[in-house]
Design a protein around this motif. Structure first.
Motif, PDB file in Angstrom:
ATOM      1  N   GLN A  18      -6.845   2.685   0.302  1.00 24.88           N
ATOM      2  CA  GLN A  18      -6.509   1.265  -0.097  1.00 24.88           C
ATOM      3  C   GLN A  18      -7.269   0.632   1.104  1.00 24.88           C
ATOM      4  OE1 GLN A  18      -3.997  -0.186  -1.820  1.00 24.88           O
ATOM      5  NE2 GLN A  18      -3.465   1.661  -2.928  1.00 24.88           N
ATOM      6  N   ALA A  61       0.827  -1.291   0.057  1.00 18.77           N
ATOM      7  CA  ALA A  61       0.095  -0.299  -0.086  1.00 18.77           C
ATOM      8  C   ALA A  61       0.960   1.301  -0.182  1.00 18.77           C
ATOM      9  CB  ALA A  61      -0.809  -0.076   0.970  1.00 18.77           C
ATOM     10  N   GLN A  96      -3.507   8.538  -0.318  1.00 18.16           N
ATOM     11  CA  GLN A  96      -3.303   7.424  -0.956  1.00 18.16           C
ATOM     12  C   GLN A  96      -3.463   6.171  -0.197  1.00 18.16           C
ATOM     13  OE1 GLN A  96      -3.385   6.790  -4.661  1.00 18.16           O
ATOM     14  NE2 GLN A  96      -3.521   8.902  -4.695  1.00 18.16           N
ATOM     15  N   THR A 156       2.415   1.844  -3.623  1.00 16.77           N
ATOM     16  CA  THR A 156       1.588   2.067  -4.597  1.00 16.77           C
ATOM     17  C   THR A 156       1.281   3.507  -4.193  1.00 16.77           C
ATOM     18  OG1 THR A 156       0.305   0.000  -4.577  1.00 16.77           O
ATOM     19  CG2 THR A 156      -0.982   2.050  -5.249  1.00 16.77           C
TER      20      THR A 156
END
Length: 112
Positions: A76, A15, A72, A18
């Motif tokens: 997740q 995570a 971001q 990403t």
């Protein structure tokens, strides 16, 4: 006291990777490689920012990057609640080193 949350270390690391990739796309001054690890301390969970990058960015840009990483990670599934991410990024500075990431939570257990 809140119940400890449990999260897979590999899922959390994925995570973060990403999130950093997406944040770098939105903040091109932060040309960071994909992090292979996460720093854990009692104040922050995050990644170090190389000094050569810090010489070319403002504190505001660094906070915006940290906020993007946190946003971001929050996006997740299964990560936000366990990691205590509220969408706000954190910056930790000590001894000339800067780490950006998310605020640490008291009760987080990482599993392999």
């Amino acid at each position: 006291m809140a119940q400890a949350q449990s999260i897979s270390l590999s899922h959390f690391t994925s995570a973060v990777q990403t999130a950093v990739k997406a944040a770098v796309q939105k903040h091109p001054k932060f040309k960071l490689d994909t992090p292979q690890g996460v720093s854990f301390s009692y104040l922050i969970r995050g990644i170090p920012v190389p000094e050569n990058l810090l010489a070319n960015v403002t504190f505001g840009e660094t906070q915006a990057f940290a906020n993007e990483v946190a946003a971001q990670i929050s996006a997740q599934p299964g990560i936000a609640a366990a990691a205590g991410v509220g969408g706000k990024g954190a910056i930790y500075s000590a001894g000339g080193h800067i780490i950006v990431g998310i605020p640490a939570v008291d009760q987080l257990q990482l599993e392999k």
